[in-house]
Design an enzyme around this catalytic site. Structure first.
Site, short mmCIF file in Angstrom:
data_model
loop_
_atom_site.label_atom_id
_atom_site.label_comp_id
_atom_site.label_asym_id
_atom_site.label_seq_id
_atom_site.Cartn_x
_atom_site.Cartn_y
_atom_site.Cartn_z
N VAL A 96 0.83 -1.21 0.00
CA VAL A 96 0.00 0.00 0.00
C VAL A 96 0.86 1.25 0.00
CG1 VAL A 96 -0.27 0.24 2.53
CG2 VAL A 96 -2.10 1.00 0.98
N GLU A 176 -6.53 -1.44 6.21
CA GLU A 176 -6.46 -2.02 7.56
C GLU A 176 -5.27 -2.96 7.68
OE1 GLU A 176 -6.80 -5.43 7.35
OE2 GLU A 176 -7.36 -5.14 5.23
N GLY A 321 -5.28 -7.10 1.62
CA GLY A 321 -5.73 -6.05 2.53
C GLY A 321 -4.86 -4.82 2.42
N GLU A 322 -4.70 -4.11 3.52
CA GLU A 322 -3.88 -2.90 3.62
C GLU A 322 -4.51 -1.69 2.94
OE1 GLU A 322 0.04 -3.47 2.01
OE2 GLU A 322 0.51 -5.16 3.32
N GLY A 323 -5.50 -1.90 2.08
CA GLY A 323 -5.97 -0.84 1.20
C GLY A 323 -5.39 -0.96 -0.20
#
Length: 356
Positions: A96, A176, A321-323
């Site tokens: 990200v 997240e 995830g992470e964005g």
């Protein structure tokens, strides 16, 4: 639970929608030929309330927290990875971080409840910034009782609202980090939507078949241990994580400010699910970036968008995830706005329209 959450107004505007559709239909192209990009342009125009939308100072915010449930072996990685990845985000080395840098997204990492304290550091323009909004050093083990107290959940919600109030721009991209948080998303989906754990529990960070079976057994214990937590806020406190609750507050605040909310994958969608159960008009402000490889995500999208095509912008088999998916989808939002603002109409360009 003392929450004082914002009321989210209905922004449906038939006159604006008609004007946006007319503008799109009269661009120099066959009718509807830009497909879902036209639908995206229409959605962004509706959110921002204009026929000429412009996305300004987009904010990628990664909310991080640890989970007591992780001690039960629901992830292939240890809890220490949460704080280590927060440091990686801030150092610019995570996926990200790279994607935010590539696309000009301001990156903020929020410590919502990481088990290890992250050393504060001065904000440097153009670099990722750290905000410490720690409720506690990780939640309790939801398989034996509530993960959070009602007061902790309320604090996390308000922390998320405060984070968004302090950020500029009209677009919020959700990210997240938290070892164990696919379990939280599965639990919230099971409790709030009635989807079976068999259907909504996946490999997360890479569990094998035996690991997934053990994970489902632990999640079944968590549902049983918190069987009375059935309304959205009670379920969030009992089953959720500090980063998910903080995300819920951020979503509610962004929606109240009429920001474009770019939803990443399974965990951020779980936060949107809770927010939408509290304030349904939240969904009018959301753009769903991608379809996660986590099996529960398709079920979650179907419940979030009943009767509609719950089709996110991208389908790349992502499960990081992470964005990361929100960042990858971001150029599509920019293109959609550019088409509305800059593409000529048949009349302006002197191009003949389709003959009947």
């Amino acid at each position: 639970m003392n929450t004082h959450l914002p009321l989210i107004a209905d922004i449906a505007d038939p006159q604006l929608t008609q004007a946006l559709q007319h503008k799109l239909d009269h661009k120099t192209k066959p009718l509807g030929s830009l497909g879902r990009l036209e639908q995206l342009a229409l959605r962004i125009g509706q959110i921002l309330g204009t026929e000429s939308p412009r996305l300004e100072q987009p904010q990628m915010v990664v909310f991080a927290g640890d989970h007591g449930l992780a001690a039960r072996g629901v992830s292939a990685f240890p809890s220490d990875v949460t704080w280590q990845m927060v440091e990686n985000f801030l150092a610019g080395g995570a996926a990200v971080s790279v994607l935010a840098r590539q696309h000009g997204l301001a990156l903020t990492v929020v410590d919502c409840g990481v088990a290890r304290d992250i050393a504060p550091r001065a904000a440097v323009p153009g670099q990722p910034q750290l905000l410490v909004r720690k409720v506690a050093a990780g939640t309790q083990d939801a398989s034996i009782g509530p993960a959070m107290t009602p007061a902790q959940c309320a604090q996390a919600l308000h922390n998320g609202m405060d984070v968004v109030r302090g950020l500029p721009g009209n677009a919020l991209l959700l990210g997240e980090m938290g070892i164990g948080n696919t379990s939280v998303a599965s639990l919230l989906l099971a409790r709030l939507c009635g989807v079976s754990l068999e259907d909504c529990t996946g490999a997360g960070t890479g569990l094998d078949a035996g690991g997934v079976a053990r994970k489902r057994a632990v999640l079944a214990q968590a549902l049983a241990a918190n069987e009375g937590a059935v309304n959205p806020l009670d379920a969030l406190a009992a089953l959720g994580g500090f980063e998910v609750a903080t995300l819920v507050g951020a979503v509610l605040q962004a929606a109240s400010e009429r920001r474009v909310i770019v939803v990443d994958g399974f965990i951020t969608s779980a936060a949107v699910l809770v927010a939408a159960r509290l304030q349904p008009h939240v969904l009018q402000r959301c753009v769903f970036a991608h379809g996660s490889a986590e099996p529960g995500h398709a079920h979650m999208l179907a419940h979030l968008l009943p009767g509609q095509q719950a089709q996110p912008l991208l389908d790349l088999g992502l499960r990081l995830g992470e964005g990361s998916g929100a960042a990858l989808a971001w150029p599509l939002l920019q293109s959609a706005c550019a088409v509305l603002r800059e593409m000529a109409s048949f009349e302006a360009a002197g191009v003949a329209t389709q003959s009947v």
